[in-house]
Write a protein that holds these residues in place. Sequence first.
Motif, short mmCIF file in Angstrom:
data_model
loop_
_atom_site.label_atom_id
_atom_site.label_comp_id
_atom_site.label_asym_id
_atom_site.label_seq_id
_atom_site.Cartn_x
_atom_site.Cartn_y
_atom_site.Cartn_z
N UNK A 1 -18.98 -10.69 5.41
CA UNK A 1 -17.66 -10.69 4.75
C UNK A 1 -16.79 -9.59 5.33
N UNK A 2 -15.54 -9.93 5.55
CA UNK A 2 -14.59 -8.91 6.00
C UNK A 2 -13.86 -8.35 4.79
N UNK A 3 -13.42 -7.10 4.95
CA UNK A 3 -12.82 -6.41 3.80
C UNK A 3 -11.36 -6.06 4.07
N UNK A 4 -10.51 -6.54 3.15
CA UNK A 4 -9.10 -6.12 3.15
C UNK A 4 -8.92 -5.16 1.99
N UNK A 5 -8.36 -3.99 2.29
CA UNK A 5 -8.10 -3.00 1.26
C UNK A 5 -6.59 -2.80 1.15
N UNK A 6 -6.09 -2.87 -0.08
CA UNK A 6 -4.67 -2.62 -0.33
C UNK A 6 -4.58 -1.36 -1.18
N UNK A 7 -3.81 -0.37 -0.71
CA UNK A 7 -3.63 0.85 -1.48
C UNK A 7 -2.26 0.81 -2.14
N UNK A 8 -2.25 0.81 -3.47
CA UNK A 8 -0.99 0.79 -4.21
C UNK A 8 -0.71 -0.57 -4.81
N UNK A 9 -0.44 -0.59 -6.12
CA UNK A 9 -0.19 -1.84 -6.83
C UNK A 9 1.19 -1.85 -7.48
N UNK A 10 2.17 -1.34 -6.74
CA UNK A 10 3.56 -1.47 -7.20
C UNK A 10 4.09 -2.83 -6.77
N UNK A 11 5.39 -2.91 -6.55
CA UNK A 11 5.99 -4.19 -6.18
C UNK A 11 5.36 -4.75 -4.90
N UNK A 12 5.33 -3.92 -3.83
CA UNK A 12 4.87 -4.41 -2.53
C UNK A 12 3.38 -4.76 -2.54
N UNK A 13 2.54 -3.87 -3.06
CA UNK A 13 1.09 -4.09 -3.06
C UNK A 13 0.72 -5.31 -3.90
N UNK A 14 1.39 -5.47 -5.03
CA UNK A 14 1.08 -6.60 -5.92
C UNK A 14 1.46 -7.92 -5.26
N UNK A 15 2.63 -7.98 -4.63
CA UNK A 15 3.03 -9.22 -3.95
C UNK A 15 2.03 -9.55 -2.84
N UNK A 16 1.62 -8.53 -2.08
CA UNK A 16 0.68 -8.79 -0.98
C UNK A 16 -0.67 -9.28 -1.50
N UNK A 17 -1.15 -8.70 -2.61
CA UNK A 17 -2.42 -9.15 -3.19
C UNK A 17 -2.32 -10.62 -3.58
N UNK A 18 -1.19 -10.99 -4.15
CA UNK A 18 -1.01 -12.39 -4.57
C UNK A 18 -0.90 -13.33 -3.38
#
Lengths: 105, 409
Positions: free
Chosen positions: B1-18
């Motif tokens: 499995x490859x791992x994507x890590x997102x740092x920060x769950x404001x507007x930008x981080x939340x949109x990217x996670x979705x």
Amino acid sequence: MQTKEIAGKQVQVDEDGFLVNPNDWTREIAQALAAEQGIDVLTEAHWRVIEFMRADFAEKGAVPTIRRLSKVGGIETKELYELFPNGPAKKAARIAGLGKPQGCV
Amino acid sequence: MKKLLILGGGTAGTIMANKLSQHLNLDQWTITLVDSDPVHYYQPGFLFIPFGIYGRNDIVKPKRDFIPSQVELILSEIQFIEPERNRVKLANNQVLQYDELIIATGSHLAPEETEGLVGDGWNKTIFEFYTSKGACNLQKFLKHWAGGRLVLNVVEMPIKCPVAPLEFLFLADWWFTEQGIRDKVELTFVTPLPGAFTKPKASQILADFLSKKNIQLVPEFNIEKVDADKSRIVSYDGKHVDYDVLVTVPTNMGSEVIGRSGMGDELNFIPTDKHTLQSRKYENVFVIGDASDLPSSKAGSVAHFQADILTENFLRHIEGLPMVEKFDGHANCFIESGFGKGLLIDFNYDIEPLPGKFPLPGIGPFSLLQETQMNHWGKMMFRWVYWNLLLKGAALPIETQMTMAGKQR
């Protein structure tokens, strides 16, 4: 854009008188541009600012901000205002032969 | 499995996670998002709090509600990022390895950067409105204020949402009129910029608004310190402006994590390619939203447009394909102008805000650089759009790249 003779050299300037091409710049042009801005003599302290700005521009591709001049260049903001009164970032950039600093939006 | 890590769950981080949880093959990828704050703030709403239009409850929701179930959410502070070793160390010493990293750690206020700003006067005669707490403190103060000199000072650029200071003053003009004390209040806008705004055409139009509303403009004022004893702000070249209440927009800085990790510039913003959004130093690191050093606005609309570009580029990048999508600096901002009206501006790296109709050329319903009631309703409806569509990465009827259609030169 127009061509203008500064310190005996034909250079291109923008509508506000900033050099279009930083490579056209010479120390003599700096003296002439400084005189236009009401700074008759460029002292060692002025040159320190100008040289840092040119080196930083060459490295980063952007005209350094007042904060960058202070944090990275070690030039106190108070001193910068004394050297280049009334809008030092713009004035120093012009004398250093760089474009107008990009306003951040 | 490859791992994507997102740092920060404001507007930008939340949109990217979705977006990426919809587009990545989750049999091959795990997605983890780290943020220290369980609360998601609707930041455009802070502006309305000092005037009692919104309260705190109108602008907060749990972050978890907006993170898809396939994404692991870790609530923790970050100690530092080690981009050379592809890993991130959290506050509890947990180490997260990653294959790809998206940094969306945003920007925050740094009032301590200005001498005398955070002292005895803080929250008594000196306020800010870029946090929920600060905006609520200002609301409590203004409610019982009898009038005097209100000075709004922008310390230095860049700031989050560069039109918010103007909107604050326009709303203040309206609000003090409603309270019946406008004649007892002097409003002054003190800015380091040469005019009301950075872009020439908008700057001129907005300066006309200021003067029409009897708001003084003091340009090219670079604040050195606050002299709280004399209730005045002092500039580096010795000018000063006296206040009874100072509303400050302090220096904005990127996250301290970025500074600690040696990844930022002098403001802790990360050097980033202005078109692809890839870090200029690390191939598997991408930066989105306020955290980057891009010469675009630090605003939610920008994060939203960037997210479209980054999603496409990221999907190509992990396939080993060249990143062809180019972010153009597109920003789109409603400007609340008081008395139930507003303006709208739409611009990018190269094209300054121009008059016209938006988003449908010639039709609207919104008007660019003109004051209308429809623009005001657009701004008020945007909160619903933000929570229900934008954060979830849904398509909005607005082009990602700016278009000239409907604009007049």
